[in-house]
Design a protein around this motif. Sequence first.
Motif, PDB file in Angstrom:
ATOM      1  N   ALA A  34     -48.442  63.917  35.321  1.00 11.75           N
ATOM      2  CA  ALA A  34     -49.407  64.818  34.599  1.00 11.75           C
ATOM      3  C   ALA A  34     -48.403  65.270  33.449  1.00 11.75           C
ATOM      4  N   ILE A  35     -48.602  64.872  31.901  1.00 12.17           N
ATOM      5  CA  ILE A  35     -47.955  65.904  31.131  1.00 12.17           C
ATOM      6  C   ILE A  35     -48.485  67.255  30.117  1.00 12.17           C
ATOM      7  N   LEU A  36     -47.926  68.146  31.116  1.00 14.84           N
ATOM      8  CA  LEU A  36     -48.089  68.888  30.241  1.00 14.84           C
ATOM      9  C   LEU A  36     -47.072  69.968  28.767  1.00 14.84           C
ATOM     10  N   GLY A  37     -47.295  70.292  28.102  1.00 15.34           N
ATOM     11  CA  GLY A  37     -47.111  70.586  26.801  1.00 15.34           C
ATOM     12  C   GLY A  37     -47.267  71.533  25.720  1.00 15.34           C
ATOM     13  N   PRO A  38     -47.402  72.524  24.733  1.00 13.23           N
ATOM     14  CA  PRO A  38     -47.896  72.658  24.042  1.00 13.23           C
ATOM     15  C   PRO A  38     -48.148  72.137  23.041  1.00 13.23           C
ATOM     16  N   SER A  39     -49.437  72.449  22.143  1.00  9.17           N
ATOM     17  CA  SER A  39     -49.449  71.089  21.130  1.00  9.17           C
ATOM     18  C   SER A  39     -48.944  71.244  19.854  1.00  9.17           C
ATOM     19  N   GLY A  40     -48.588  70.176  19.750  1.00  8.55           N
ATOM     20  CA  GLY A  40     -47.760  69.505  18.672  1.00  8.55           C
ATOM     21  C   GLY A  40     -46.127  69.083  19.743  1.00  8.55           C
ATOM     22  N   SER A  41     -46.261  69.470  20.664  1.00  9.93           N
ATOM     23  CA  SER A  41     -44.949  69.157  21.569  1.00  9.93           C
ATOM     24  C   SER A  41     -44.563  67.747  21.533  1.00  9.93           C
ATOM     25  N   GLY A  42     -45.642  66.510  21.370  1.00  9.19           N
ATOM     26  CA  GLY A  42     -45.560  65.240  21.342  1.00  9.19           C
ATOM     27  C   GLY A  42     -46.205  64.234  22.634  1.00  9.19           C
ATOM     28  N   LYS A  43     -46.522  65.268  23.523  1.00  7.99           N
ATOM     29  CA  LYS A  43     -47.543  65.015  24.367  1.00  7.99           C
ATOM     30  C   LYS A  43     -48.312  63.754  24.955  1.00  7.99           C
ATOM     31  N   SER A  44     -49.435  63.852  23.149  1.00  9.39           N
ATOM     32  CA  SER A  44     -50.615  62.226  22.667  1.00  9.39           C
ATOM     33  C   SER A  44     -49.488  61.439  22.596  1.00  9.39           C
ATOM     34  N   THR A  45     -48.229  61.554  21.491  1.00  6.18           N
ATOM     35  CA  THR A  45     -46.630  60.644  21.446  1.00  6.18           C
ATOM     36  C   THR A  45     -46.310  59.744  22.248  1.00  6.18           C
ATOM     37  N   LEU A  46     -46.289  60.622  23.443  1.00  4.97           N
ATOM     38  CA  LEU A  46     -45.601  60.086  24.480  1.00  4.97           C
ATOM     39  C   LEU A  46     -46.699  58.879  25.261  1.00  4.97           C
ATOM     40  N   LEU A  47     -48.207  59.276  24.500  1.00  6.63           N
ATOM     41  CA  LEU A  47     -48.746  58.356  26.047  1.00  6.63           C
ATOM     42  C   LEU A  47     -48.974  57.340  25.127  1.00  6.63           C
ATOM     43  N   SER A  48     -49.106  57.195  23.331  1.00  6.07           N
ATOM     44  CA  SER A  48     -49.180  56.379  22.654  1.00  6.07           C
ATOM     45  C   SER A  48     -48.079  55.343  22.823  1.00  6.07           C
ATOM     46  N   VAL A  49     -46.944  55.613  22.784  1.00  2.00           N
ATOM     47  CA  VAL A  49     -45.751  54.730  23.099  1.00  2.00           C
ATOM     48  C   VAL A  49     -45.716  53.909  24.476  1.00  2.00           C
TER      49      VAL A  49
END
Lengths: 213, 385
Positions: A34-49
């Motif tokens: 699981a990748i947790l973190g506040p909004s805008g922290s880069g979670k979805s970006t890491l997933l996209s990478v």
Amino acid sequence: MQLVADDIDVRYRGLPSPVLRGANFVVSTGESVAILGPSGSGKSTLLSVLGGLVRPSRGTAQVRANSTPPPRLADVTTWILQTTNVFPERSALDNVAVAALTRGISRAEARADATEHLALVGLSTRRHDAVRNLSGGEVQRVVIARAMVSRRPFILADEPTGQLDQSTSQVVLDALFASVHEPGLVVVTHDPAVASRCARITRIVDGEVVAAR
Amino acid sequence: MNTSVTSHRRQSTVSNSRLAPQWKARASFGEGFANISEGAGLACALVAIVAALVCTLCASDIFAVRSIVADESRYLNAGGDILVAQRSQGTIDAKDCTALDKVTGVRAATALSVIPDGVTISGRPDSHQTLVTATAGILDFFDLPYPGEDGVIVSQRIADRWKWAPGSRLQFEAASAAVHHAPSGVLRVAAVADLAKLGDAESTAILMLRAATGQADFCYVRVQAQYRADITKALPALLGDRDSARIQVSDLLSQGAFTVDPAAVFDHRSTRDVGLLAGTIVALLWAIVGWLRRGRSALYASLGVPYPGGVLIRWTEGALVMTLGVLWGTVLAVTIAVRSTDISTSLALNLALRQGAVALAVALAGVVVAGLWRPATMASLKERQ
């Protein structure tokens, strides 16, 4: 097989600072993270990478595998996104069959496989219904069936229960975690209940990856 | 459900050998077709918009051409395709003139002389008539059969004035001693024709055939539109132009009501390129639709459909919409034009098919280009949420 992000930066045009800074991340098949973190922290970006949809500005993201050359990220990953990422006018069966077609099988075989996977997520009787006529929970189970039928080594899930109520979320998560045995699963979520079902939790704070568990 | 899932786990073991994308082209065709057939509302709306646009523009061209054809018909009936050659001083050799009908682009040529007040009708001393003598080529100006040795052709006005009809018998007398070779004996009205085509003076004339020998006042040449300029240029030399007596060539209608050449009007009509316009507009429309549906393209990419497969899906969708829309619009334009005007079906079909083919070619080129665009997958998917 592993997905590996090694010391990556991601910068978006127009933003003053990188969305991800020196991020390292590894996930293996059969593992759930699981990748947790506040909004805008880069979670979805890491997933996209990890899915090969975004190329890092610095560092490398790749598949570590025995084969040479190793497969591309996009070829080993499939996505579970929020409920709007479906073909609403088409049937649940067609939505799932599309993913099966990426395996190079015939449409008839794809539909047979899709029927089987819809049964696995409890949607046997609604497989011919247009997705726009299904509830949010049912649509998300269609999306899970779609991810399963592609038979990719990794499933990347971005807020898979973000638009669902709690009881529906439980049903969807049961379906999701029941389906992931062989594939690796990376889930981006705000929901601690989702994170708690994963074997490992990673946090991202201001673009930096912090291993939590 | 858990039992089934356990069973599924055994089946879905990941195979490294099957990681490369194996999306087949026929899967793209199937997806493109399914997206259009199952997205019926949007697809129908798009097809209808394309059809309406193509129909409107094609019909506008058909109506414009119909108007030009009507003008051309009046123009030709009035002698718009006739050149008149005459010598500045003197006459033209009738044999040179009649030989012109062998020249490419010449439909007919006749050596013609006008004898004003040449004859009177026997028994009516005040009935002075203009007599026109012409070589046999004149028959091709009016699409008339050979009238026979005793046959004359009279203008409509003369026929009305003397109440003559084909078959009427008549006899002439020379109006004055200066007129030689006045026709003698009983003659027969072989045909009534619009001799005004040959000029105002001939509108009240009686026409008789003469041998292609000797001299004539004029040489009338009926030409095909595409050869008009070349023939105009060549006529003086062909008719024995010389410094002392130049051959002058003019359009019969140059001073008349018809100063515009319908062939030129057709070539330069404002609706000539409506097919190109229609194709460009619908291609732009498709590009906008592609941009609005970028989330769908991104969704295919996120499912593992490779870029060429996605392109083929978009091409299939676009080709279906454009082909159906353009065909429908073309057929509709022909139907409307044929039902609402007297234009021939073959002409309407010919025009609409040409414009439709251009529109379709341009539209499909637009579909190809628009289909190559690769939207940013993640951003497009986020926009769907």
